[in-house]
Design a protein around this motif. Structure first.
Motif, PDB file in Angstrom:
ATOM      1  N   TYR C  29      17.042 -39.151   8.325  1.00 32.04           N
ATOM      2  CA  TYR C  29      18.347 -39.207   7.287  1.00 32.04           C
ATOM      3  C   TYR C  29      18.683 -37.679   7.006  1.00 32.04           C
ATOM      4  CZ  TYR C  29      21.699 -39.581   3.462  1.00 32.04           C
ATOM      5  OH  TYR C  29      22.841 -39.159   2.687  1.00 32.04           O
ATOM      6  N   PRO C  30      17.748 -36.826   6.126  1.00 28.70           N
ATOM      7  CA  PRO C  30      17.872 -35.362   5.899  1.00 28.70           C
ATOM      8  C   PRO C  30      18.272 -34.731   7.157  1.00 28.70           C
ATOM      9  CG  PRO C  30      15.841 -36.102   5.051  1.00 28.70           C
ATOM     10  CD  PRO C  30      16.351 -37.215   5.947  1.00 28.70           C
ATOM     11  N   ILE C  31      17.542 -34.981   8.150  1.00 28.72           N
ATOM     12  CA  ILE C  31      17.538 -34.090   9.441  1.00 28.72           C
ATOM     13  C   ILE C  31      19.106 -34.265   9.943  1.00 28.72           C
ATOM     14  CG2 ILE C  31      16.798 -34.009  11.903  1.00 28.72           C
ATOM     15  CD1 ILE C  31      14.246 -34.325  10.902  1.00 28.72           C
ATOM     16  N   LYS C  33      21.664 -35.002   8.389  1.00 32.47           N
ATOM     17  CA  LYS C  33      22.592 -34.632   7.429  1.00 32.47           C
ATOM     18  C   LYS C  33      22.704 -32.978   7.561  1.00 32.47           C
ATOM     19  CE  LYS C  33      24.585 -37.087   4.014  1.00 32.47           C
ATOM     20  NZ  LYS C  33      25.996 -37.296   3.781  1.00 32.47           N
ATOM     21  N   PHE C  34      21.492 -32.461   7.786  1.00 30.65           N
ATOM     22  CA  PHE C  34      21.280 -31.019   7.797  1.00 30.65           C
ATOM     23  C   PHE C  34      22.099 -30.655   9.050  1.00 30.65           C
ATOM     24  CE2 PHE C  34      19.332 -27.407   9.595  1.00 30.65           C
ATOM     25  CZ  PHE C  34      18.994 -26.521   8.539  1.00 30.65           C
ATOM     26  N   MET C  35      22.224 -31.392  10.094  1.00 31.42           N
ATOM     27  CA  MET C  35      22.852 -31.017  11.345  1.00 31.42           C
ATOM     28  C   MET C  35      24.292 -31.158  11.112  1.00 31.42           C
ATOM     29  SD  MET C  35      20.000 -32.642  14.076  1.00 31.42           S
ATOM     30  CE  MET C  35      20.830 -31.859  15.426  1.00 31.42           C
ATOM     31  N   ILE C  36      24.868 -31.781  10.244  1.00 29.34           N
ATOM     32  CA  ILE C  36      26.465 -31.863  10.263  1.00 29.34           C
ATOM     33  C   ILE C  36      26.768 -30.420   9.305  1.00 29.34           C
ATOM     34  CG2 ILE C  36      28.248 -33.101   8.886  1.00 29.34           C
ATOM     35  CD1 ILE C  36      26.317 -35.538   9.210  1.00 29.34           C
ATOM     36  N   PRO C  37      27.541 -29.819  10.118  1.00 30.69           N
ATOM     37  CA  PRO C  37      28.021 -28.532   9.384  1.00 30.69           C
ATOM     38  C   PRO C  37      28.739 -28.666   8.173  1.00 30.69           C
ATOM     39  CG  PRO C  37      29.357 -29.064  11.463  1.00 30.69           C
ATOM     40  CD  PRO C  37      28.279 -30.265  11.412  1.00 30.69           C
TER      41      PRO C  37
END
Lengths: 422, 357, 145
Positions: C29-31, C33-37
C-alpha cells in the motif's frame, strides 16, 4: 635649515603646477619653500603636533599648508620674518574669526569648484542661521564653530570613517559640549540628550547594525544650521524617513487637533531624543497608552483606541500561536515550510497595520487586520494538520507493529508445529 | 483429486521447461546443521533481506530523486514532504542501509571465527569481502546524494583520504570527484556509481557468493567437525525462522523510520565554511579516527599516507586469509583467531572513540 | 471429526495466511501510494515560474513565492522583466513595485530601490538581491544567479 633650490626642484615644481591646472597662488606657495613645516617638525610637543596632524588633512593632500590659514611668509627662515603679523600672521584665530576664515575658500563657489565641485558652499551662511552662529555673532565665544566639530589640523572629509563628523561619530562630537552639564548650565538647556539618544531605536540602528542611514543629531537638527526643530516643523523632519506615517497623520483627524493644541506631532507620542521602538502598548487605554493623556474614558477616541489595540493584539496573538504550532511541528520532523512562507504575509499585515495606526481609523485598520487574521488562522490549521499527521504516523506504526509481531508469533508457532511433527 | 491432478500437470509442464524439479529436489535435501552456533547462520540471510529492502526502496526513491547540485536537496525535501509515504521510504532506505552494514559485519566476523573460509570455501570468503567493499562504496556514494552540508563535507574529507593512496591517489581523487573539487559533477558521478555501477557489480558478485553457498552448503566450525550433528531441513524449517527475523526487521525499520525520521539537514553550500565536528558514517569512523591519531609525519612518510597504506594492505591480507590460514588448526590457526579478536576490539574501540571526540 | 490438533493446525494456517496477506498489503500500500505523483509536481527551487508572459502590463509588478521567501517580479516601463528578492534589507518587510514612482518601495519605512535593486533612498542598507529572468515560452522563469 636652509634649502638651496636647483634646476631639478624647479622643474618638479613646474610640473606640479601644470598638473594642478594651476593658477592658484595658494597652491604655488604650498609647493614652494615651507619654513613653517620645516621648523615646527623639528620642534617638540604641542608646537610639532599640528605638523604631524596635517599629514592626514584633506587640505594638505590638496596642496594647502599652514600659511594658507595662519598667514605669514613661509619663504623666510627667520621666525621673526616668517611669523610677522604685518604679513598677516595669525597664531591662533579667535573662534569669532573662524567661520570667516574657513568661509574664505568654502563660501567661494568659484574657488571650491576647482577642488570639489560637488561640495556645497553655503555652510558659512547656514552656520549663521544656527543657534551656534547667532550666539557667536552676539559675542559668545563658547559656542561651536567649524573647528569644534571638524577639527583644526587633520581635517578629514565627512565621509571618512575617522572623521569626527562621520555618522558614527556625530553624536559623540556634539556630546563633547552638549552632554557636559557644567558647560551647558549657562544656557539653561538639558544635557541628557546624548544619553537619551543612545537608548533610542535610531541609535541602535546606527551603532548596533551599523546602518549609516539611521539618523544621528544632524539628521534632525541640521548640521551647519543646527537648531531644534520647532513644533511646526517636527513632523516634516520625521517625515523625511517615515513618509507613510507622516502622510497618514496629516490626513487624520488628529492633525487639526494637534495644531489647535500646539502639540508637536510625532514627538508628543514618540518623544524626541529617546525614540524607543514603538510597542502596541502605546495605543489603547492601558497604563503605557499615549492616547489616554488626551482622551478621557468614554469619549469616541478612547473607544477607538481600545478597539484598535484589540485588533493589533488579536493579530499578533494569532501570529504567535501559529508560529508556535508550526515550530512544534517542524521540530517533530514535519515539513511546514510552505505554511511558514504563507505566514510571512500575515506578519506583513501586522507591520502594515502598525504603520496604519497613524491614520487613527478603526475601519482602515480592520481592512488590513482581517486578511492577516485569515492567513494566520490558515497557518494554524496547517500546523494542526501536520501534528495530526504525525500522530497518525505513530498510530499507524503502533498498529502495524502489532500485526508484524503477531505474524512473527504465528510463524514461530508454525515452526514449532512442523518440528513437533517430525 | 482433480485439483491435485491439475497441480501435478502444472509441475510437469514447468519442469519440462525450467527444470524446476531439480530445484525442488535441491531444496528438499538442503539442510542446516544444528549446534550452539547455528544462530550466526541467520545473519547472511538477514543481510540479503536488508539488501532487497535497499533495492526496493532505492528504486522507489529514483522516481523522484534528481541528481544535480541544484535540485538534489530539493528533490529529497520534496520526497519527504509532498510524496505520500515518501518520509517512510527514505527513512527506511537510510536505516536499512545502516542495519545492512551492521549485519554484514556480524556475518563476516561469525564466518571468520567459525573459520568458514576453510577449503573448499575460499572463494566464498573472497567474494564476501568484495561484497563488503561494495557495501561500503554504496554507503559512501549514497551518503552524498541528498546534497546536504554534512554529506558534502564528509565527502570532501573522504575523497581527500582516497587521495592519499600511494601511487594512484591523485588519479583516484580526480576519478571520485570528477574533477579537483567536490562539485555537482561529483554528485552526478556518485549517483551513477550508486544506482548503476555498484548494483551491477553487486549483482554478479552476490550471485557468485550465493551459488557458492548453495554448492558447498553450510560450514560447521572446526570444533564440531566430524561429530554427528542434528540437521534441520532448510525448507521450510530454516526458511520460516529466517522469515521471523525478516518480519521483525520490517517492524524495526518501520519503528525507526517513524520514531527517528532520517533528517535532511541544510543544503550544501560549497562556499560555506566547514561545520565543526564533521564525521563520516559510523562504519568509516574507525578509519577516520585512526588517521586522526597518526602524527603528521612518521619518519619520512606522511602520517595519512602511512595510514591509508596500512588499511590497504590490511584489506588485502583480510581477503587472502583463507590462503594464509592453512591448515586451519594448530598454533598458526590460533594466531588468526587472535587477529580476529584484535580486529573486533580495534574496530569497536576506535568507533566508540571516534564518536566521543 | 477432525482431531483437536488437526483443528489447531487448520486455524494456525488460516491465521498465518491472513497475516501474511495483511503484511503484504501493508507493504505494498505505501509503495503504490508512493508511486502516485503528488499534486505539486515541481521540486526544484533553484528556479521558479514567477508568472506568465501576458500577465503583467509594463510598469507593474507582482509578488511570487521563491523557495520559502517572497520574490518580486517587475515589468519595467520599457517592458523589460526584472526579478528581486522581495525582502527589504532594512527590517524584512515585503517590498512592492510603485508604478507612480517607477521604483521599488517598502511601505514600512519608505525605503526605495531603483529598478536595478539598488537602495537609493530611505533606511535600506543594502541593495535587493537580483535574480535572473528567462522567458520560456509563455512562462517567466526566475532563477538564482
Amino acid at each position: 635649515m636652509a634649502c638651496k633650490w636647483g634646476m631639478r626642484q624647479w622643474a618638479v615644481l613646474t610640473l606640479l603646477l601644470t598638473t594642478f591646472g594651476g593658477s592658484g597662488a595658494n597652491v604655488a606657495r604650498a609647493q614652494k619653500k615651507d619654513s613653517c613645516v620645516e621648523c615646527h617638525a623639528a620642534l617638540e610637543g604641542p608646537l610639532a603636533a599640528p605638523v604631524e596632524a596635517m599629514n592626514e588633512d584633506v587640505h594638505r593632500a590638496r596642496g594647502f599648508s599652514c600659511a594658507d590659514c595662519h598667514g605669514g611668509d613661509p619663504s623666510r627662515d627667520d621666525p621673526l620674518e616668517s611669523m610677522d603679523p604685518r604679513k598677516g600672521f595669525l597664531a591662533r584665530p579667535s573662534p569669532r574669526a573662524i567661520p570667516a576664515l574657513c568661509g574664505r575658500c568654502h563660501s567661494d563657489a568659484e574657488f571650491m569648484k576647482r577642488y570639489n565641485p560637488a561640495l556645497r558652499v553655503d555652510q558659512e551662511r547656514e552656520y549663521f542661521t544656527s543657534v551656534h552662529g547667532k550666539r557667536l555673532r552676539a559675542g559668545d565665544a563658547r559656542v561651536a564653530t567649524c573647528t569644534s566639530c571638524h577639527g583644526a589640523h587633520g581635517i578629514r572629509p565627512a565621509q571618512h570613517p575617522l572623521s569626527p563628523v562621520y555618522p558614527l561619530h556625530v553624536a559623540e562630537t556634539c556630546a563633547r559640549c552638549h552632554a557636559d552639564a557644567a558647560y551647558m548650565k549657562e544656557y539653561r538647556i538639558p544635557s541628557d540628550q546624548y544619553d537619551r539618544y543612545k537608548r533610542s531605536v535610531h541609535a541602535r540602528a546606527l551603532y548596533e547594525r551599523q546602518d549609516l542611514s539611521a539618523p544621528t543629531c544632524n539628521d534632525c537638527h541640521g548640521n551647519h544650521g543646527a537648531v531644534p526643530p520647532g513644533v511646526a516643523s517636527v513632523a516634516h523632519v520625521c517625515g523625511q524617513c517615515h513618509v507613510r506615517q507622516s502622510t497618514l497623520f496629516q490626513a487624520s483627524p488628529h492633525k487639526a487637533a494637534f495644531d489647535a493644541m500646539q502639540l508637536a506631532e510625532c514627538v508628543y507620542c514618540h518623544g524626541n531624543h529617546e525614540v524607543l521602538p514603538p510597542t502596541d502598548e502605546m495605543i489603547g487605554t492601558g497604563e503605557k497608552s499615549v492616547c489616554v493623556s488626551c482622551h478621557p474614558p468614554g469619549d469616541a477616541g478612547y473607544q477607538a483606541a481600545e478597539r484598535m489595540r484589540a485588533l493589533l493584539d488579536d493579530l499578533s496573538r494569532h501570529l504567535e500561536r501559529t508560529l508556535a504550532i508550526l515550530d512544534r511541528a517542524e521540530r517533530a520532523g514535519m515539513e511546514v515550510s510552505r505554511a511558514k512562507f504563507e505566514l510571512n504575509e500575515a506578519r506583513d499585515a501586522l507591520t502594515h497595520a502598525r504603520v496604519l495606526i497613524h491614520a487613527f481609523s478603526v475601519k482602515e485598520l480592520e481592512n488590513v487586520i482581517r486578511p492577516g487574521l485569515e492567513i494566520a488562522r490558515r497557518g494554524y490549521q496547517a500546523g494542526e494538520r501536520a501534528l495530526a499527521e504525525l500522530n497518525y504516523r505513530r498510530k499507524g506504526l503502533a498498529v502495524s507493529l502489532l500485526f508484524i509481531l503477531f505474524l512473527a508469533f504465528l510463524l514461530y508457532l508454525k515452526v514449532r508445529e512442523i518440528e513437533g511433527a517430525s | 483429486m482433480r485439483v491435485e491432478l491439475r497441480v501435478e500437470a502444472w509441475r510437469a509442464w514447468l519442469d519440462e521447461r525450467l527444470g524446476t524439479d531439480a530445484v525442488r529436489e535441491f531444496l528438499r535435501r538442503k539442510a542446516v546443521p544444528i549446534h550452539r552456533h547455528t544462530i550466526w547462520y541467520y545473519f547472511g540471510g538477514m543481510t540479503l533481506f536488508l539488501f532487497v529492502v535497499q533495492v526496493v526502496t532505492g528504486a522507489l526513491l529514483l522516481l523522484y530523486y534528481r541528481p544535480s547540485a541544484e535540485a538534489a536537496f530539493e528533490s529529497v525535501q520534496f520526497i519527504m514532504t509532498e510524496v505520500e509515504f515518501g518520509w517512510l521510504v527514505r527513512s527506511i532506505h537510510s536505516w536499512s542501509a545502516n542495519l545492512m552494514i551492521a549485519t554484514l559485519f556480524i556475518h563476516m566476523f561469525s564466518a571468520y571465527f567459525m573459520k568458514a573460509y576453510r577449503p573448499p570455501r575460499e572463494l566464498t570468503w573472497v567474494s564476501g569481502t568484495f561484497l563488503l567493499l561494495l557495501a561500503l562504496a554504496f554507503g559512501f556514494s549514497g551518503y552524498l546524494l541528498p546534497w546536504n552540508k554534512l554529506a558534502f563535507f564528509a565527502t570532501k574529507v573522504g575523497t581527500d583520504i582516497a587521495g592519499d593512496v600511494p601511487l594512484v591517489g591523485r588519479f583516484l581523487l580526480r576519478f571520485l570527484r570528477g574533477g579537483e573539487e567536490v562539485t555537482g559533477a561529483t554528485l552526478t558521478r556518485f549517483f551513477g556509481f550508486h544506482v548503476a555501477i555498484l548494483p551491477g557489480m553487486t549483482t554478479i558478485v552476490l550471485a557468485l557468493h550465493l551459488i557458492l553457498v548453495q554448492k558447498h552448503g553450510m560450514s560447521v566450525p572446526p570444533s564440531l567437525e566430524g561429530k554427528s550433528l542434528r540437521k534441520m531441513p532448510f525448507f521450510p524449517n530454516f526458511l520460516l525462522r529466517d522469515l521471523i527475523g525478516w518480519v521483525l526487521a520490517i517492524g524495526a525499520l518501520a519503528a525507526l523510520a517513524a520514531l527517528f525520521p532520517w533528517g535532511l539537514g541544510e543544503k550544501a553550500d560549497p562556499f560555506a565554511p566547514a561545520p565543526a565536528g564533521i564525521k563520516p558514517e559510523w562504519y568509516f569512523l574507525f578509519m577516520f579516527q585512526t588517521l586522526r591519531l597518526l602524527p603528521a609525519k612518521v619518519g619520512i612518510v606522511e602520517g595519512e599516507v602511512l595510514g591509508v597504506t596500512i588499511f590497504l594492505l590490511g584489506g588485502i591480507f583480510w581477503m587472502l586469509v583463507p590462503f594464509l590460514d592453512k591448515p586451519a588448526s594448530g598454533r598458526r590457526s590460533r594466531f588468526f583467531t587472535g587477529v580476529g579478536v584484535f580486529l573486533v576490539l580495534y574496530l569497536v574501540i576506535m568507533t566508540i572513540w571516534g564518536y566521543l571526540v | 471429526m477432525p482431531s483437536w490438533s488437526e483443528q489447531r493446525r487448520k486455524l494456525l494456517n488460516i491465521l498465518l495466511g491472513t497475516s501474511v496477506g495483511a503484511t503484504l498489503v501493508a507493504i505494498f500500500y505505501p509503495i503504490l501510494k508512493f508511486m502516485i505523483p503528488p499534486e505539486v509536481i515541481e521540486a526544484t527551487q533553484a528556479s521558479v515560474v514567477a508568472g506568465r508572459v501576458n500577465e503583467l502590463p509594463p510598469n507593474s509588478g507582482k509578488i511570487f513565492k521563491f523557495g520559502n521567501k517572497p520574490g518580486l517580479l517587475v515589468r519595467t516601463p520599457t517592458g523589460e522583466y526584472k526579478a528581486f528578492s522581495a525582502v527589504c534589507t532594512h527590517l524584512d518587510c515585503i517590498v512592492q513595485y510603485r508604478p507612480d514612482m517607477r521604483l521599488i518601495w517598502c511601505a514600512c519605512h519608505n525605503g526605495q530601490y531603483n529598478l536595478s535593486g539598488k537602495n537609493i533612498a530611505g533606511p535600506p542598507p543594502r541593495p535587493l538581491e537580483e535574480y535572473v529572468v528567462n522567458i520560456r515560452g509563455e512562462e517567466i522563469v526566475v532563477s538564482k544567479a
